[in-house]
Write a protein that holds these residues in place. Structure first.
Motif, PDB file in Angstrom:
ATOM      1  N   ILE A 222       0.676  -1.272   0.053  1.00  0.00           N
ATOM      2  CA  ILE A 222      -0.116  -0.073   0.161  1.00  0.00           C
ATOM      3  C   ILE A 222       0.790   1.003   0.259  1.00  0.00           C
ATOM      4  N   LYS A 223       2.009   1.059   0.737  1.00  0.00           N
ATOM      5  CA  LYS A 223       3.062   2.670   0.784  1.00  0.00           C
ATOM      6  C   LYS A 223       3.335   2.924  -0.912  1.00  0.00           C
ATOM      7  N   GLU A 224       3.786   1.358  -1.466  1.00  0.00           N
ATOM      8  CA  GLU A 224       4.084   1.676  -2.794  1.00  0.00           C
ATOM      9  C   GLU A 224       3.291   2.470  -4.060  1.00  0.00           C
ATOM     10  N   ALA A 225       2.226   1.425  -3.717  1.00  0.00           N
ATOM     11  CA  ALA A 225       0.516   2.049  -4.109  1.00  0.00           C
ATOM     12  C   ALA A 225      -0.030   3.628  -4.238  1.00  0.00           C
ATOM     13  N   ILE A 226       0.169   3.969  -2.965  1.00  0.00           N
ATOM     14  CA  ILE A 226      -0.505   5.381  -2.601  1.00  0.00           C
ATOM     15  C   ILE A 226       0.704   6.207  -3.356  1.00  0.00           C
ATOM     16  N   ALA A 227       1.623   5.534  -3.457  1.00  0.00           N
ATOM     17  CA  ALA A 227       2.661   6.421  -3.696  1.00  0.00           C
ATOM     18  C   ALA A 227       3.335   6.955  -5.356  1.00  0.00           C
ATOM     19  N   ARG A 228       2.131   6.204  -5.425  1.00  0.00           N
ATOM     20  CA  ARG A 228       2.046   6.231  -7.478  1.00  0.00           C
ATOM     21  C   ARG A 228       0.952   5.874  -7.598  1.00  0.00           C
ATOM     22  N   ARG A 229      -0.172   6.631  -6.772  1.00  0.00           N
ATOM     23  CA  ARG A 229      -1.318   6.818  -7.353  1.00  0.00           C
ATOM     24  C   ARG A 229      -1.399   7.281  -8.500  1.00  0.00           C
ATOM     25  N   ALA A 230      -0.536   9.029  -9.153  1.00  0.00           N
ATOM     26  CA  ALA A 230      -0.977   9.589  -9.389  1.00  0.00           C
ATOM     27  C   ALA A 230      -1.199   8.295 -11.056  1.00  0.00           C
ATOM     28  N   ASN A 231      -0.580   7.258 -11.717  1.00  0.00           N
ATOM     29  CA  ASN A 231      -0.651   6.997 -12.909  1.00  0.00           C
ATOM     30  C   ASN A 231      -1.858   6.788 -12.615  1.00  0.00           C
ATOM     31  N   ILE A 232      -2.949   6.623 -11.796  1.00  0.00           N
ATOM     32  CA  ILE A 232      -3.867   5.823 -12.467  1.00  0.00           C
ATOM     33  C   ILE A 232      -5.075   6.643 -12.901  1.00  0.00           C
ATOM     34  N   VAL A 233      -5.252   6.872 -14.260  1.00  0.00           N
ATOM     35  CA  VAL A 233      -6.775   7.670 -14.956  1.00  0.00           C
ATOM     36  C   VAL A 233      -8.261   7.340 -14.954  1.00  0.00           C
ATOM     37  N   GLN A 234      -8.757   6.094 -13.934  1.00  0.00           N
ATOM     38  CA  GLN A 234      -9.204   5.389 -13.640  1.00  0.00           C
ATOM     39  C   GLN A 234      -8.986   3.922 -13.129  1.00  0.00           C
ATOM     40  N   PHE A 235      -9.981   3.994 -11.541  1.00  0.00           N
ATOM     41  CA  PHE A 235      -9.827   2.677 -11.131  1.00  0.00           C
ATOM     42  C   PHE A 235     -11.692   1.828 -11.924  1.00  0.00           C
ATOM     43  N   TRP A 236     -11.268   0.562 -12.367  1.00  0.00           N
ATOM     44  CA  TRP A 236     -12.755  -0.146 -12.268  1.00  0.00           C
ATOM     45  C   TRP A 236     -13.252  -1.590 -11.620  1.00  0.00           C
ATOM     46  N   SER A 237     -14.494  -0.954 -11.633  1.00  0.00           N
ATOM     47  CA  SER A 237     -15.020  -2.626 -10.836  1.00  0.00           C
ATOM     48  C   SER A 237     -15.413  -3.158 -11.495  1.00  0.00           C
ATOM     49  N   ASN A 238     -15.874  -2.883 -12.846  1.00  0.00           N
ATOM     50  CA  ASN A 238     -17.023  -4.329 -13.928  1.00  0.00           C
ATOM     51  C   ASN A 238     -15.895  -3.809 -15.027  1.00  0.00           C
ATOM     52  N   GLU A 239     -16.927  -4.726 -15.808  1.00  0.00           N
ATOM     53  CA  GLU A 239     -16.452  -4.988 -17.336  1.00  0.00           C
ATOM     54  C   GLU A 239     -16.427  -3.188 -17.944  1.00  0.00           C
ATOM     55  N   ASN A 240     -17.893  -2.988 -17.937  1.00  0.00           N
ATOM     56  CA  ASN A 240     -18.390  -1.199 -18.524  1.00  0.00           C
ATOM     57  C   ASN A 240     -16.784  -0.497 -18.379  1.00  0.00           C
ATOM     58  N   GLU A 241     -16.958  -0.186 -16.422  1.00  0.00           N
ATOM     59  CA  GLU A 241     -15.500   0.755 -16.109  1.00  0.00           C
ATOM     60  C   GLU A 241     -14.686   0.131 -17.242  1.00  0.00           C
ATOM     61  N   ALA A 242     -14.351  -0.496 -17.000  1.00  0.00           N
ATOM     62  CA  ALA A 242     -12.318  -1.555 -17.456  1.00  0.00           C
ATOM     63  C   ALA A 242     -12.490  -0.711 -19.133  1.00  0.00           C
ATOM     64  N   GLN A 243     -13.612  -0.856 -19.898  1.00  0.00           N
ATOM     65  CA  GLN A 243     -13.281  -0.359 -21.220  1.00  0.00           C
ATOM     66  C   GLN A 243     -14.009   0.625 -21.609  1.00  0.00           C
ATOM     67  N   GLY A 244     -14.217   1.698 -20.708  1.00  0.00           N
ATOM     68  CA  GLY A 244     -14.335   3.085 -20.809  1.00  0.00           C
ATOM     69  C   GLY A 244     -13.210   3.698 -20.240  1.00  0.00           C
ATOM     70  N   ALA A 245     -12.335   3.099 -19.731  1.00  0.00           N
ATOM     71  CA  ALA A 245     -11.128   3.375 -19.276  1.00  0.00           C
ATOM     72  C   ALA A 245     -10.589   3.635 -20.055  1.00  0.00           C
ATOM     73  N   PHE A 246     -10.433   2.848 -21.459  1.00  0.00           N
ATOM     74  CA  PHE A 246      -9.811   2.937 -22.536  1.00  0.00           C
ATOM     75  C   PHE A 246     -10.627   3.331 -23.597  1.00  0.00           C
ATOM     76  N   ARG A 247     -11.553   3.135 -24.004  1.00  0.00           N
ATOM     77  CA  ARG A 247     -12.930   3.774 -24.843  1.00  0.00           C
ATOM     78  C   ARG A 247     -12.694   6.015 -24.964  1.00  0.00           C
ATOM     79  N   VAL A 248     -12.980   6.710 -23.621  1.00  0.00           N
ATOM     80  CA  VAL A 248     -13.126   7.423 -23.308  1.00  0.00           C
ATOM     81  C   VAL A 248     -11.946   8.579 -22.263  1.00  0.00           C
ATOM     82  N   ASN A 249     -11.891   7.712 -21.347  1.00  0.00           N
ATOM     83  CA  ASN A 249     -10.340   8.527 -20.380  1.00  0.00           C
ATOM     84  C   ASN A 249      -9.455   8.519 -20.816  1.00  0.00           C
ATOM     85  N   GLY A 250      -9.078   7.814 -21.560  1.00  0.00           N
ATOM     86  CA  GLY A 250      -7.069   7.918 -21.929  1.00  0.00           C
ATOM     87  C   GLY A 250      -6.278   6.930 -21.630  1.00  0.00           C
ATOM     88  N   ALA A 251      -6.868   5.937 -20.970  1.00  0.00           N
ATOM     89  CA  ALA A 251      -5.811   4.874 -20.658  1.00  0.00           C
ATOM     90  C   ALA A 251      -5.188   4.138 -21.924  1.00  0.00           C
TER      91      ALA A 251
END
Length: 376
Positions: A222-251
């Protein structure tokens, strides 16, 4: 390391693509009479069961299927707890979470005499017993499919090759604002990278065995994850969200299900999917019969139909998720074969990292660390 055969191919075991809207949380009130009927009520993963599959099942059996989708394991478990194990005749959990359902009395033991076991890949049947499908000597799970969570990537902006691709690619400084992950499983992937780098106090797999070891490892992660948190453009929890990250949010890269990469590629987007050198996170899913199921015979009819070569191939061709039905691999489309070969080249199948059983204590602690990551 896998609980299956040392040498694995799609033929003796089996990968994925699917997308669909996920159902919002709801309370289901079962208004059916307490008697069997010519229908079966299925609660399964969104996008996994297509209209063509439902139509084919009804044509083959005369049983009318009713399908309700969910998007996450936690959504399934919470809904079954709300309904006290009622409302559905068949559910579709991952095998590592089955003990949670048994603990709360939400599922009934499988009537093994009703299952056509010869239709299922033998290594999946035996392996699932060790992965959570058998609890206290009783089987509660019939394996229907397996797949992975690994790296989806933009072939133009972030090309990856097998052997070099790593979970660590997600966390590099030049990936700021370009990554999508699911919070709790991203911590596992990050842990596997840190383990490979010699930076974890204990093997990652031991985190699932002992709470003290889990906390020692996760405090580092968790220490490493929080230190690198700025890398995350979007968290996903289901299939729609994961695909949307690439389609519209720049992942341009993400730790996603195989279904995500496959679905985006089918749309013509330049997205690939590949196992990292630390090993793709592998999961198995299948049928469990809720404690309050009404249409028992129809539930077994559906799971046995899913284990026919034709149904297994229909499922994999639609989703790119691997069927455990014997003979399904012989009926796959060229696109499904190509996806599988690209995702798991070389020794990738031998290096699959199978999810251990996630007992309730682990899920509770895991969620604590997940929430810290999300809130950072």
């Amino acid at each position: 390391m896998t609980p299956f055969k040392t040498k694995i191919s799609r033929r003796n075991f089996l990968g994925a693509s699917a997308a669909a809207a996920v159902a919002a949380p709801f309370v289901l009130r079962n208004t059916r009479a307490n008697a069997s009927s010519g229908e079966v009520n299925i609660f399964g993963w969104a996008g996994y069961v297509t209209p063509d599959m439902l139509s084919a099942f009804e044509k083959a059996t005369g049983i009318r299927p009713k399908f309700t989708p969910y998007g996450t394991n936690d959504e399934l478990l919470n809904q079954m707890r709300i309904n006290n194990g009622g409302g559905f005749d068949l559910i579709w959990p991952t095998v590592d979470r089955v003990p949670n359902y048994v603990e709360f009395g939400l599922v009934q033991p499988i009537d093994e005499a009703k299952v056509k076991w010869d239709r299922a890949i033998a290594s999946a049947v035996s392996g699932s017993a060790r992965m959570g499908g058998v609890v206290n000597g009783k089987r509660y799970f019939v394996p229907l499919d397996w797949g992975t969570e690994a790296l989806s990537f933009d072939k133009k902006q972030m090309p990856l090759t097998y052997g070099k691709a790593s979970y660590g690619d997600l966390w590099q400084p030049d990936m700021t604002g370009k990554v999508t992950v699911r919070a709790h499983s991203a911590l596992v992937g990050l842990g596997l990278w840190l383990e490979a780098e010699g930076k974890l106090p204990h093997p990652m797999r031991d985190s699932f065995k002992n709470e003290d070891i889990m906390r020692a490892n996760y405090d580092v992660i968790i220490k490493e994850a929080i230190a690198r948190r700025a890398n995350i453009v979007q968290f996903w929890s289901n299939e729609n969200e994961a695909q949307g990250a690439f389609r519209v949010n720049g992942a341009v890269i993400g730790q996603t299900w195989d279904s995500t990469g496959a679905a985006l590629a089918k749309e013509g987007l330049p997205i690939g999917f590949i196992a990292p050198r630390e090993g793709a996170l592998a999961w198995m899913e299948g049928a469990a019969v809720p404690a309050g199921a009404v249409n028992i015979e129809q539930a077994y009819a559906f799971l046995n139909w899913m284990l026919t070569p034709e149904a297994g191939a229909l499922y994999t061709n639609a989703t790119s998720i691997n069927s455990t039905a014997v003979g399904a691999a012989d009926l796959l489309s060229p696109a499904a074969r190509e996806f599988f070969a690209a995702a798991y080249p070389g020794d990738a199948l031998q290096k699959l990292w199978w999810w251990p059983v996630q007992e309730t204590w682990f899920v509770n602690r895991r969620n604590e660390y997940q929430d810290r990551f999300l809130a950072a």
